[in-house]
Design a protein around this motif. Structure first.
Motif, PDB file in Angstrom:
ATOM      1  N   ALA A 206       0.846  -1.185   0.000  1.00 45.02           N
ATOM      2  CA  ALA A 206       0.000   0.000   0.000  1.00 45.02           C
ATOM      3  C   ALA A 206       0.886   1.242   0.000  1.00 45.02           C
ATOM      4  O   ALA A 206       2.093   1.164   0.261  1.00 45.02           O
ATOM      5  N   GLY A 207       0.268   2.390  -0.275  1.00 42.46           N
ATOM      6  CA  GLY A 207       1.017   3.641  -0.238  1.00 42.46           C
ATOM      7  C   GLY A 207       0.111   4.839  -0.412  1.00 42.46           C
ATOM      8  O   GLY A 207      -1.023   4.714  -0.891  1.00 42.46           O
ATOM      9  N   VAL A 208       0.611   5.990   0.013  1.00 43.87           N
ATOM     10  CA  VAL A 208      -0.063   7.264  -0.218  1.00 43.87           C
ATOM     11  C   VAL A 208       0.947   8.265  -0.753  1.00 43.87           C
ATOM     12  O   VAL A 208       2.158   8.079  -0.608  1.00 43.87           O
ATOM     13  N   ASN A 209       0.433   9.330  -1.367  1.00 40.23           N
ATOM     14  CA  ASN A 209       1.313  10.377  -1.879  1.00 40.23           C
ATOM     15  C   ASN A 209       1.934  11.168  -0.735  1.00 40.23           C
ATOM     16  O   ASN A 209       1.456  11.114   0.405  1.00 40.23           O
ATOM     17  N   GLY A 210       2.984  11.938  -1.041  1.00 43.73           N
ATOM     18  CA  GLY A 210       3.729  12.624  -0.003  1.00 43.73           C
ATOM     19  C   GLY A 210       3.738  14.136  -0.091  1.00 43.73           C
ATOM     20  O   GLY A 210       2.694  14.797  -0.074  1.00 43.73           O
TER      21      GLY A 210
ATOM     22  N   SER B 146      10.490  17.746  -4.521  1.00 47.22           N
ATOM     23  CA  SER B 146       9.653  18.069  -3.371  1.00 47.22           C
ATOM     24  C   SER B 146      10.200  19.245  -2.576  1.00 47.22           C
ATOM     25  O   SER B 146      11.361  19.644  -2.726  1.00 47.22           O
ATOM     26  N   VAL B 147       9.353  19.788  -1.718  1.00 53.41           N
ATOM     27  CA  VAL B 147       9.677  20.983  -0.935  1.00 53.41           C
ATOM     28  C   VAL B 147      10.607  20.677   0.236  1.00 53.41           C
ATOM     29  O   VAL B 147      11.622  21.333   0.436  1.00 53.41           O
ATOM     30  N   GLY B 148      10.230  19.707   1.058  1.00 51.87           N
ATOM     31  CA  GLY B 148      10.905  19.477   2.325  1.00 51.87           C
ATOM     32  C   GLY B 148      12.034  18.481   2.256  1.00 51.87           C
ATOM     33  O   GLY B 148      12.370  17.954   1.191  1.00 51.87           O
ATOM     34  N   PRO B 149      12.632  18.195   3.415  1.00 50.72           N
ATOM     35  CA  PRO B 149      13.691  17.186   3.464  1.00 50.72           C
ATOM     36  C   PRO B 149      13.149  15.811   3.100  1.00 50.72           C
ATOM     37  O   PRO B 149      11.949  15.547   3.212  1.00 50.72           O
ATOM     38  N   ALA B 150      14.048  14.935   2.697  1.00 53.36           N
ATOM     39  CA  ALA B 150      13.658  13.556   2.415  1.00 53.36           C
ATOM     40  C   ALA B 150      14.790  12.621   2.810  1.00 53.36           C
ATOM     41  O   ALA B 150      15.963  12.906   2.542  1.00 53.36           O
ATOM     42  N   VAL B 151      14.417  11.519   3.460  1.00 50.12           N
ATOM     43  CA  VAL B 151      15.356  10.474   3.854  1.00 50.12           C
ATOM     44  C   VAL B 151      14.810   9.149   3.341  1.00 50.12           C
ATOM     45  O   VAL B 151      13.625   8.844   3.531  1.00 50.12           O
TER      46      VAL B 151
ATOM     47  N   ASP C  32       9.908  20.846   8.525  1.00 49.28           N
ATOM     48  CA  ASP C  32       9.104  19.879   9.267  1.00 49.28           C
ATOM     49  C   ASP C  32       8.966  18.579   8.483  1.00 49.28           C
ATOM     50  O   ASP C  32       8.776  18.587   7.256  1.00 49.28           O
ATOM     51  N   VAL C  33       9.037  17.457   9.191  1.00 49.84           N
ATOM     52  CA  VAL C  33       8.917  16.145   8.564  1.00 49.84           C
ATOM     53  C   VAL C  33       8.089  15.205   9.436  1.00 49.84           C
ATOM     54  O   VAL C  33       7.910  15.435  10.634  1.00 49.84           O
TER      55      VAL C  33
ATOM     56  N   GLY D  29       8.632  15.575   3.880  1.00 48.83           N
ATOM     57  CA  GLY D  29       8.062  16.844   4.301  1.00 48.83           C
ATOM     58  C   GLY D  29       6.564  16.946   4.116  1.00 48.83           C
ATOM     59  O   GLY D  29       5.903  16.102   3.508  1.00 48.83           O
ATOM     60  N   GLY D  30       6.016  18.034   4.626  1.00 47.62           N
ATOM     61  CA  GLY D  30       4.604  18.394   4.658  1.00 47.62           C
ATOM     62  C   GLY D  30       4.482  19.434   5.757  1.00 47.62           C
ATOM     63  O   GLY D  30       5.371  20.279   5.904  1.00 47.62           O
TER      64      GLY D  30
END
Length: 412
Positions: free
Chosen positions: A103-107, A126-131, A159-160, A301-302
């Protein structure tokens, strides 16, 4: 009732939802659950439950799709879904299937268009940090360069939401810490694989960035995304710890493994012009968490809408649209992935204030808002199926390619 059913159902008695559980089919959802259906969770994989229901909202009834993910279950884990590079997009269902997710959702929100800078390529980043899998992929763009609705007071693009190596989910903030060291001096690093760099800074781009043009990184300002692109730029390519190439304008194309491209604007460009071919350069970067020392397995992020069971002050209570959100429950041991439906009869959606209230009623202590509107997508497998199916109706009628999402993985 089993222990799992009690856990999936915790925290919902306060909501006055109308229609309840719908059937899981092998294709995309073709209609809402009938009014009066018996509400409950369907287990789609070990430790992963799915439910859909109606929510009476200010602008009309909206239909919700929710995944409950039990992080206490050793068969379950979460990962960042992304197309393999930062500056690329793909549908959630395709990314989930490629990664083997159930399963999955958008970020996160992303650099979707560049109408404000004619001739400049939109990167899709994307806008925010990503790991991803413990690796820092990118840092956060300046707040003023953000795509998406206005941030609530006290929040930022750093913010993450993420899950640590301790398998607990958290809200946090990730700040870039980096430097560029030469034999003569040490310079601060202002960005990592970002579509926008702070004015006067130097950003690093690695193979994780992809092939997209790096020109967008020098457009806009820290407070005005629409400001013109900088006319004072410089680019330096570093390979094997030495400068191998320079250019007056940012380039494009894949970046080779072991290579870092430094892009400077204004004062940063002036600093980079001091470097010469063959000079030794060491680039260091990491993402530093504000709230924990536990490394993140994945993060993206979000912005937060609920902390400690309380909505953040200043949440918008007037603008309704289709939404994606993530809730953290049971002290970080359970995650709730929420997507509202974009079918015409439900498209009025929820306000951000209603998102916070809904996630709280679902049992969340903390909640995080993701990109919504045409990006909102929740996909999940039917038990026994080998691929996922989109469960909500995307508001544009088809899935929108997005830069990242949250993937749910479960083994028998």
């Amino acid at each position: 009732m089993t222990h799992r059913q009690r856990r999936f159902g915790a925290g919902r008695t306060a909501l006055t939802f109308l229609a309840v559980l719908g059937t899981l089919a092998g294709a995309a959802l073709v209609g809402a659950a009938p009014a009066g259906a018996v509400r409950g969770w369907t287990e789609i994989a070990p430790g992963v439950g799915y439910e859909q229901f109606d929510i009476p909202a200010a602008k009309g009834v909206t239909h919700a799709h929710v995944l409950s993910v039990d992080l206490r279950d050793p068969r379950v884990h979460l990962e960042l879904l992304y197309p393999g590079t930062v500056a690329a997009r793909a549908p959630v269902s395709g990314m989930a299937d490629a990664a083997g997710a159930v399963a999955g959702v958008n970020g996160d929100f992303f650099n979707m268009t560049e109408t404000q800078h004619p001739g400049v390529e939109a990167t899709g980043a994307s806008v925010g940090p990503a790991v991803a899998q413990g690796r820092a992929l990118k840092g956060a763009v300046p707040n003023g360069q953000r795509f998406g609705p206005a941030l609530p007071p006290g929040t930022s693009t750093e913010d993450v939401i993420g899950v640590g190596t301790d398998r607990r989910a958290r809200l946090d903030a990730l700040a870039l810490d980096g430097s560029i060291r030469t034999p003569e001096e040490q310079l601060p690093l202002g960005g990592l694989n970002q579509y926008a760099l702070p004015v006067g800074s130097i950003g690093a781009f690695t193979e994780e960035w992809g092939a997209a043009s790096r020109v967008r990184a020098t457009c806009g300002t820290d407070t005005d995304r629409a400001a013109p692109c900088s006319t004072d730029t410089y680019e330096v390519t570093v390979r094997g710890g030495r400068v191998v190439a320079t250019a007056d304008t940012p380039g494009s194309g894949p970046i080779a493994p072991g290579t870092t491209v430094l892009v400077g604007r204004e004062a940063g460009a002036q600093q980079l012009r001091k470097l010469f071919a063959g000079e030794r350069v060491t680039v260091r970067h990491r993402l530093v968490a504000a709230a924990t020392r536990t490394p993140y397995r994945f993060a993206l992020g979000g912005y937060p809408v609920l902390r400690g069971g309380q909505p953040l002050p200043g949440l918008d209570g007037t603008t309704s649209t289709v939404r994606t959100a993530v809730g953290i429950a049971d002290s970080g041991h359970r995650l709730l992935l929420f997507a509202s439906d974009g079918a015409p009869e439900y498209r009025s959606g929820l306000t951000i204030a209603e998102v916070a209230a809904t996630m709280r009623e679902l049992g969340s202590d903390d909640a995080f808002n993701m990109d919504g509107g045409g990006s909102t997508t929740l996909a999940a497998r039917v038990p026994g199926a080998s691929t996922v199916a989109v469960r909500n109706h995307p508001s544009a009628g088809v899935e929108r390619p997005v830069p990242n999402g949250i993937g749910v993985f479960s083994t028998p």
